[in-house]
Enzyme design. Structure first.
Site, PDB file in Angstrom:
ATOM      1  CD  GLU B  67      -1.790  -2.408   1.969  1.00 51.32           C
ATOM      2  OE1 GLU B  67      -0.676  -3.134   1.888  1.00 51.32           O
ATOM      3  OE2 GLU B  67      -2.973  -3.695   0.921  1.00 51.32           O
ATOM      4  CG  PHE B 129     -10.209 -10.380  11.585  1.00 49.18           C
ATOM      5  CD1 PHE B 129      -9.092 -10.605  11.575  1.00 49.18           C
ATOM      6  CD2 PHE B 129      -9.955  -9.967   9.763  1.00 49.18           C
ATOM      7  CE1 PHE B 129      -8.272 -10.365  11.350  1.00 49.18           C
ATOM      8  CE2 PHE B 129      -9.869  -9.988   8.827  1.00 49.18           C
ATOM      9  CZ  PHE B 129      -7.855 -10.641   9.661  1.00 49.18           C
ATOM     10  CD  GLN B 130      -7.388  -7.324   7.986  1.00 50.00           C
ATOM     11  OE1 GLN B 130      -8.418  -6.727   7.067  1.00 50.00           O
ATOM     12  NE2 GLN B 130      -6.472  -8.106   7.537  1.00 50.00           N
ATOM     13  CE  LYS B 179     -17.321  -6.729   3.574  1.00 44.86           C
ATOM     14  NZ  LYS B 179     -16.099  -7.625   3.857  1.00 44.86           N
ATOM     15  CG  MET B 492      22.386  12.133   2.985  1.00 41.77           C
ATOM     16  SD  MET B 492      23.609  13.216   2.429  1.00 41.77           S
ATOM     17  CE  MET B 492      23.293  13.638   1.029  1.00 41.77           C
TER      18      MET B 492
HETATM   19  C1  LIG Z   1      12.790   5.428   5.743  1.00 41.27           C
HETATM   20  C2  LIG Z   1      13.528   6.251   5.561  1.00 41.27           C
HETATM   21  N1  LIG Z   1      14.364   5.920   6.670  1.00 41.27           N
HETATM   22  C3  LIG Z   1      15.704   6.173   7.052  1.00 41.27           C
HETATM   23  C4  LIG Z   1      15.930   7.622   6.434  1.00 41.27           C
HETATM   24  C5  LIG Z   1      17.310   7.626   7.041  1.00 41.27           C
HETATM   25  N2  LIG Z   1      17.862   8.312   5.216  1.00 41.27           N
HETATM   26  C6  LIG Z   1      18.910   9.567   4.709  1.00 41.27           C
HETATM   27  S1  LIG Z   1      19.148   8.948   3.308  1.00 41.27           S
HETATM   28  C7  LIG Z   1      19.980   7.529   4.193  1.00 41.27           C
HETATM   29  C8  LIG Z   1      20.348   7.057   3.263  1.00 41.27           C
HETATM   30  C9  LIG Z   1      20.052   6.386   1.961  1.00 41.27           C
HETATM   31  O1  LIG Z   1      21.201   5.044   1.171  1.00 41.27           O
HETATM   32  P1  LIG Z   1      21.021   4.907   0.033  1.00 41.27           P
HETATM   33  O2  LIG Z   1      19.148   5.082  -0.554  1.00 41.27           O
HETATM   34  O3  LIG Z   1      22.225   4.020  -0.264  1.00 41.27           O
HETATM   35  O4  LIG Z   1      20.977   6.575  -1.065  1.00 41.27           O
HETATM   36  P2  LIG Z   1      22.567   7.437  -0.973  1.00 41.27           P
HETATM   37  O5  LIG Z   1      22.763   7.926   0.101  1.00 41.27           O
HETATM   38  O6  LIG Z   1      23.560   5.442  -0.557  1.00 41.27           O
HETATM   39  O7  LIG Z   1      22.631   7.138  -2.497  1.00 41.27           O
HETATM   40  C10 LIG Z   1      18.918   7.337   5.170  1.00 41.27           C
HETATM   41  C11 LIG Z   1      18.904   5.915   5.844  1.00 41.27           C
HETATM   42  C12 LIG Z   1      15.313   7.973   5.152  1.00 41.27           C
HETATM   43  N3  LIG Z   1      15.472   8.904   4.882  1.00 41.27           N
HETATM   44  N4  LIG Z   1      14.269   7.708   4.804  1.00 41.27           N
END
Ligand SMILES: Cc1ncc(C[n+]2csc(CCOP(=O)(O)OP(=O)(O)O)c2C)c(N)n1
Lengths: 203, 577
Positions: B67, B129-130, B179, B492
């Protein structure tokens, strides 16, 4: 002595002035009691939306009252909070942003007429055993709502300090139950909601 | 759907007919012009799916694999087309799985209508349920939401939902329908919503304030514009261009404002914010008048507010009154629709060119080019850079592609280096920064604009958050191009660990599966590039491909994105290394 006194006075006068000047500059950032009034459509979810706006910003709601307003099918929220004016401005805009909020305002105590009400449940025997209670009731301008063999109920509207003082006075004798309502208030200035709604209808 | 059937539907909905609530839902969607919706079935929404089956020649339901994917796909659809995206789910877990996408749409002002099934009304509050209180849960992340327990409420509530989602500052709306209301029969007729008395989506423009803004701008020696998504949402691209050109004002964009003005425009000075361009960030603290248009001074844009553009007069053109003076105190705030406001401003502006001022941007750009851009786009070291991949994509798509990016280093690189010729071409999760956004959003974007080239740029981390949507791409035959920039790190976060946590790489290293094999498992054409010599041909092949295509590029593992404003620092303390 006389002279000294005058010096002291003028000094304190000076202090007062500096402080009031400072407070004028920083007025936006001083914590004060604000009454936030919101006109809304009747909607189950709206209370949740409005309270979430405060919760998200860690603002404690001192009291919240909702009721019918002067306009048929329009509700009114009266919310009391202790915040800065800068916060109040932002909060009001966030509330107005909600689809079902018609208008929101914030006011200081000086800009509103406000009151709270409270009830005391007290053992009926005390009415006879402690004649002092009768005087307290009279002096405090409170009303007996009901009396039966076991207990009587006292009701009072007024400012917080009046209610508090009544509570202290009665506490000496024992209170079975006490409850105080949130603040209700009307503003000294006009709200102009009816005009607003009319303008919408004529669009 | 062809125009004939569309008109027929319109006629059918104007007279009253006795139908079930679930049929009414579909007829309402059709009446609102919905051609595609994304969703996932389950118990509490089954009557509606039954109707979707009957109406399948008029409305196309796309089964996503989660979803969350449905909401992001609906967001991609909305962002590229400017229309309302629609997502549907069952009660309980189906509904809660929508929340991330809804929150993303809320903070990025994306018009969405989400419809969830709910347990029958007599079971509400019984922990059936749900059963989950999705209206309660979604309240803080929706522009509006509502629970329907009677079929007769459906037309009015759905009409309101679409109106609220797309009017004023757009946003997500959730409608929860029990529903029994779906089964119930009632006399159906449909009327679009044109106004709600408690809701004023577009404030009236105060011409006095426009005049005040014009005066400040006309007297400015060093004016600078920062525009946001408000330009795109308000369809004010032409007005923005006219204002910039007439008054000769250098203009920068926030991440969500990207593509509203072509990248190549001589007055386009690049991106502001944490990983934005050097010149517009530095000169934010040099300009004398800062004109913010349809943007909200996000902290990723402003850095430390105490040192943000303090020297400048601030003008804010904004549709949402709650954004005015929220973060940055304005000198002149013009409330209203961006298109109308800028149209009113244009005739009041004097024709100017601020040549010397523009030269300052150019000089700082040259520094950024030497210190950062050159090595990003044309590296001489052995490892591949994310920038050179983007550069190759620019070359092959001639800047005409819509770039859908995920969240992380690759996102910043994609936004910094993509060439945009066409508006609504930068689809990314800005405010929420939702990893997993890009793959499903690219599906929605491509389906809403099949004539456009849609390229998703994703990190190896975020890719695996919604990788299952490859199934949707395969089943629906959506010809999206998927580029995974694989650095085997949550890049990042690793960058921050390197810069601010003494290289303690806590849980950011990724041992990845064979992405090419996975794509091939979904019967999607796939290739991996490890060497610079292979890159150009691979990108060329990907863009030439008429079907979905997956390209993994193994990039340097520990590259960093610069420039960078460390969090809490001032925009003028932007670092180049
Ligand atoms: C759902 C979610 N969880 C955690 C984060 C924290 N976060 C920001 S950037 C990042 C790393 C992303 O890694 P990747 O997808 O490999 O991309 P890259 O930075 O290596 O290009 C994380 C964990 C986020 N933005 N969104």
């Amino acid at each position: 002595m006389h002279l000294q006194n005058r010096v002291w006075q003028s000094q304190s006068y000076l202090f007062c002035n500096i402080f009031s000047l400072l407070s004028f500059i920083k007025m936006d950032e001083q914590i004060k009691t604000f009454t936030i009034s919101v006109y809304t459509e009747n909607n189950i979810g709206l209370l949740n939306r409005i309270s979430a706006i405060f919760q998200r910003r860690h603002i404690n709601i001192e009291s919240l009252t909702t009721s019918q307003s002067e306009i048929e099918s329009v509700n009114r929220f009266v919310i009391v909070v202790n915040i800065t004016e800068a916060q109040a401005k932002k909060i009001v805009k966030q509330i107005e942003k909600q689809v079902e909020a018609i208008r929101a305002y914030y006011h200081t105590d000086e800009e509103t007429i406000y009151t709270e009400s409270c009830m005391f449940k007290i053992k009926s025997v005390l009415l006879f055993e402690e004649p002092q209670i009768q005087n307290i009731i009279k002096d405090s301008n409170s009303q007996i709502v009901t009396v039966n063999k076991e207990f009587f109920v006292l009701e009072k509207s007024g400012r917080r300090h009046e209610i508090e003082s009544l509570r202290r006075d009665l506490n000496v004798f024992g209170i079975m139950q006490f409850v105080r309502s949130g603040r209700i208030s009307v503003t000294k200035s006009e709200m102009k909601i009816t005009e607003m709604l009319k303008a919408f209808n004529n669009q | 759907m062809n125009i004939e059937t569309k008109n027929k539907t319109k006629e059918a909905t104007q007279q009253t007919i006795k139908i079930t609530g679930s049929e009414a839902i579909i007829r309402c969607l059709i009446a609102e012009g919905v051609d595609i919706l994304y969703g996932y079935p389950g118990g509490a929404i089954m009557p509606v799916y039954d109707e979707l089956y009957k109406f399948r020649d008029q409305i196309h339901h796309v089964l996503t694999r989660h979803e969350q994917g449905a909401t992001h796909a609906a967001q991609g659809y909305a962002r590229i087309s400017g229309r309302v995206g629609v997502a549907m789910a069952t009660s309980g877990p189906g509904a809660t799985n929508l929340i991330t996408g809804i929150a993303d749409a809320q903070i990025d002002s994306t018009p969405l209508v989400c419809i969830t099934g709910q347990v029958s009304s007599h079971l509400l509050g019984s922990d059936a349920f749900q059963e989950t209180d999705i209206v309660g849960i979604s309240t803080p992340v929706t522009k509006w939401n509502h629970q329907v327990t009677k079929a007769s409420e459906i037309p009015e509530v759905i009409a309101k939902a679409f109106y609220i989602a797309k009017s004023g500052r757009p946003g997500p709306v959730l409608i929860d329908i029990t529903k029994d209301a779906q089964f119930e029969e009632f006399d159906f007729s449909y009327k679009k919503c044109t106004g709600i008395r408690s809701y004023n989506p577009i404030p009236n423009i105060d011409i006095k304030l426009v005049e005040a803004a014009a005066e400040l701008i006309n007297n400015a020696k060093k004016p600078m514009i920062v525009w946001g998504q408000g330009i795109i949402l308000g369809k004010a691209e032409d007005e923005l261009k006219a204002v910039i050109e007439k008054a000769g004002i250098p203009a920068a964009w926030t991440i969500l404002g990207a593509s509203a003005l072509p990248t190549s425009h001589p007055l386009n000075i690049g991106m502001v914010g944490m990983h934005g361009n050097y010149a517009p960030n530095k000169l934010t603290n040099e300009c004398d008048v800062l004109i913010a248009i349809g943007m909200r001074f996000d902290d990723r844009v402003t850095g430390n507010l105490n040192t943000y553009a303090k020297q400048a007069k601030i003008i804010h053109f904004e549709i949402d009154p709650a954004e005015v003076d929220k973060n940055v105190k304005t000198d002149v705030a013009v409330l209203g629709d961006s298109k109308e406001s800028l149209a009113a401003l244009l005739p009041l502006l004097e024709t100017k060119s601020h040549t010397a001022w523009l030269q300052e941007f150019k000089a700082l750009y040259d520094i950024e080019f030497e210190k950062v851009i050159k090595d990003d786009l044309h590296p001489t070291k052995e490892g591949l850079t994310m920038g050179e991949v983007l550069n190759q994509i620019n070359i092959e798509t001639k800047g005409n592609a819509a770039i859908v990016s995920d969240v992380g280093q690759h996102q910043m690189i994609a936004c910094r280096y993509s060439n945009f010729n066409i508006t609504k071409s930068n689809i990314t999760s800005g405010g929420l920064g939702t990893m997993g956004f890009a793959l499903p959003a690219a599906i929605g974007a491509k389906m809403a604009a099949p004539q456009r080239e849609v390229v998703a740029i994703i990190g190896d981390g975020g890719y695996q958050m919604t990788i299952q949507e490859l199934g949707t791409i395969f089943q629906q035959k959506v010809p999206v191009k998927i580029v995974v920039l694989n650095n085997e790190f949550l890049g990042m976060v690793r960058q921050w660990q390197q810069l601010f946590f003494d290289k303690r790489y806590a849980s950011t290293e990724m041992t990845n599966p064979d992405f090419v094999t996975i794509a091939k498992g979904y019967y999607i054409e796939a290739k991996r590039v490890k060497k610079r010599e292979e890159l150009a041909d691979a990108v060329k092949e990907m863009i030439a491909c008429k079907e979905a295509y997956f390209l993994e590029v193994c990039v340097e593992k520990e590259d960093n994105v610069f420039p960078m404003i460390p969090s809490g620092a001032s925009v003028s303390d932007i670092r180049l290394s």
